[in-house]
Write a protein that holds these residues in place. Structure first.
Motif, PDB file in Angstrom:
ATOM      1  N   ASN A 182       0.827  -1.213   0.000  1.00  0.00           N
ATOM      2  CA  ASN A 182       0.000   0.000   0.000  1.00  0.00           C
ATOM      3  C   ASN A 182       0.860   1.262   0.000  1.00  0.00           C
ATOM      4  O   ASN A 182       0.512   2.258  -0.638  1.00  0.00           O
ATOM      5  CB  ASN A 182      -0.952   0.009   1.194  1.00  0.00           C
ATOM      6  CG  ASN A 182      -2.047  -1.028   1.050  1.00  0.00           C
ATOM      7  OD1 ASN A 182      -2.357  -1.475  -0.052  1.00  0.00           O
ATOM      8  ND2 ASN A 182      -2.620  -1.435   2.169  1.00  0.00           N
ATOM      9  N   CYS A 221       3.841   1.518  -1.366  1.00  0.00           N
ATOM     10  CA  CYS A 221       4.371   1.641  -2.731  1.00  0.00           C
ATOM     11  C   CYS A 221       3.315   2.204  -3.677  1.00  0.00           C
ATOM     12  O   CYS A 221       3.626   3.015  -4.556  1.00  0.00           O
ATOM     13  CB  CYS A 221       4.882   0.291  -3.230  1.00  0.00           C
ATOM     14  SG  CYS A 221       6.376  -0.255  -2.372  1.00  0.00           S
ATOM     15  N   LYS A 222       2.062   1.803  -3.495  1.00  0.00           N
ATOM     16  CA  LYS A 222       0.975   2.371  -4.299  1.00  0.00           C
ATOM     17  C   LYS A 222       0.809   3.856  -3.996  1.00  0.00           C
ATOM     18  O   LYS A 222       0.557   4.658  -4.894  1.00  0.00           O
ATOM     19  CB  LYS A 222      -0.335   1.633  -4.029  1.00  0.00           C
ATOM     20  CG  LYS A 222      -0.382   0.236  -4.607  1.00  0.00           C
ATOM     21  CD  LYS A 222      -1.691  -0.455  -4.240  1.00  0.00           C
ATOM     22  CE  LYS A 222      -1.707  -1.892  -4.723  1.00  0.00           C
ATOM     23  NZ  LYS A 222      -2.920  -2.602  -4.266  1.00  0.00           N
ATOM     24  N   LEU A 223       0.952   4.205  -2.725  1.00  0.00           N
ATOM     25  CA  LEU A 223       0.812   5.603  -2.305  1.00  0.00           C
ATOM     26  C   LEU A 223       1.849   6.493  -2.984  1.00  0.00           C
ATOM     27  O   LEU A 223       1.533   7.593  -3.436  1.00  0.00           O
ATOM     28  CB  LEU A 223       0.954   5.701  -0.777  1.00  0.00           C
ATOM     29  CG  LEU A 223       0.976   7.096  -0.177  1.00  0.00           C
ATOM     30  CD1 LEU A 223      -0.431   7.694  -0.212  1.00  0.00           C
ATOM     31  CD2 LEU A 223       1.498   7.054   1.246  1.00  0.00           C
ATOM     32  N   ILE A 224       3.066   6.005  -3.078  1.00  0.00           N
ATOM     33  CA  ILE A 224       4.120   6.826  -3.680  1.00  0.00           C
ATOM     34  C   ILE A 224       4.280   6.540  -5.172  1.00  0.00           C
ATOM     35  O   ILE A 224       5.139   7.121  -5.830  1.00  0.00           O
ATOM     36  CB  ILE A 224       5.465   6.629  -2.950  1.00  0.00           C
ATOM     37  CG1 ILE A 224       5.921   5.179  -3.022  1.00  0.00           C
ATOM     38  CG2 ILE A 224       5.365   7.111  -1.517  1.00  0.00           C
ATOM     39  CD1 ILE A 224       7.325   4.948  -2.529  1.00  0.00           C
ATOM     40  N   GLU A 225       3.465   5.606  -5.676  1.00  0.00           N
ATOM     41  CA  GLU A 225       3.415   5.261  -7.099  1.00  0.00           C
ATOM     42  C   GLU A 225       4.751   4.786  -7.643  1.00  0.00           C
ATOM     43  O   GLU A 225       5.291   5.319  -8.605  1.00  0.00           O
ATOM     44  CB  GLU A 225       2.900   6.440  -7.919  1.00  0.00           C
ATOM     45  CG  GLU A 225       1.493   6.821  -7.548  1.00  0.00           C
ATOM     46  CD  GLU A 225       0.981   7.988  -8.353  1.00  0.00           C
ATOM     47  OE1 GLU A 225       1.521   8.267  -9.433  1.00  0.00           O
ATOM     48  OE2 GLU A 225       0.028   8.613  -7.883  1.00  0.00           O
ATOM     49  N   ILE A 226       5.292   3.759  -7.002  1.00  0.00           N
ATOM     50  CA  ILE A 226       6.537   3.151  -7.504  1.00  0.00           C
ATOM     51  C   ILE A 226       6.190   2.231  -8.653  1.00  0.00           C
ATOM     52  O   ILE A 226       5.301   1.464  -8.615  1.00  0.00           O
ATOM     53  CB  ILE A 226       7.271   2.380  -6.388  1.00  0.00           C
ATOM     54  CG1 ILE A 226       7.833   3.364  -5.396  1.00  0.00           C
ATOM     55  CG2 ILE A 226       8.363   1.503  -6.959  1.00  0.00           C
ATOM     56  CD1 ILE A 226       8.648   2.742  -4.293  1.00  0.00           C
TER      57      ILE A 226
END
Length: 180
Positions: free
Chosen positions: A173, A175-180
């Motif tokens: 979640n 990683c999704k938040l920071i859009e990796i």
């Protein structure tokens, strides 16, 4: 009257360790390094007293000094003495002797080895660390917390986690938040 105890039996039965100093000793839980007891040297013998097995601040009524000590970030007795008149409490140093946080903060830790991996942009390299299992639950019932640090910006995120199994989803979640 006094009872003599076997340190070997104590450390085995309670899974603890005992550290001796010139005028006192400290008994710590092996797993959490939490202070569970201490003793003062008296006529060549350590007289033990067990620490209170407290839980969260909200769970037990405590003296104002103990609450202010925790709220203010565990300042020294010297600092608390200066603050006591303006915050309307009296300083009883004996009430702070069982502070687990203060005791643990005095423990030493080996330094991390140097790394050649350095990020040149945000979120290129993140560091994650899972802390816990803490015996005392947080107010939302969490026993763990996950810290995530961006190597480039040094920004820190902290997530409270109830179960260790939640960690992978928290990282996904994030990683999704920071859009990796």
């Amino acid at each position: 009257s006094c009872n003599l105890i076997s340190i070997h039996k104590l450390t085995c039965d309670l899974n603890c360790m005992v550290t001796y100093f010139s005028d006192n000793c400290v008994i710590q839980d092996q797993a959490m390094k939490r202070k569970i007891g201490s003793g003062d040297l008296c006529d060549g013998v350590y007289v033990l007293r067990m620490a209170n097995q407290g839980s969260s601040l909200a769970a037990q009524p405590q003296d104002a000094i103990v609450l202010w000590h925790a709220i203010m970030g565990h300042p020294s007795n010297k600092v608390l003495l200066k603050m006591s008149s303006s915050l309307n409490f009296s300083l009883d140093e004996n009430k702070l002797e069982g502070c687990d946080v203060c005791h643990q903060s005095k423990q030493c830790m080996l330094p991390f080895s140097l790394s050649n991996n350095k990020a040149v942009q945000a979120f290129e390299l993140i560091h994650c660390d899972l802390w816990g299992r803490y015996a005392t639950k947080s107010h939302n019932g969490s026993h763990y917390f996950l810290t995530i640090v961006d190597d480039f910006t040094h920004a820190v995120w902290v997530y409270l986690i109830k179960e260790k199994l939640e960690t992978p989803n928290m990282i996904i979640n994030f990683c999704k938040l920071i859009e990796i």
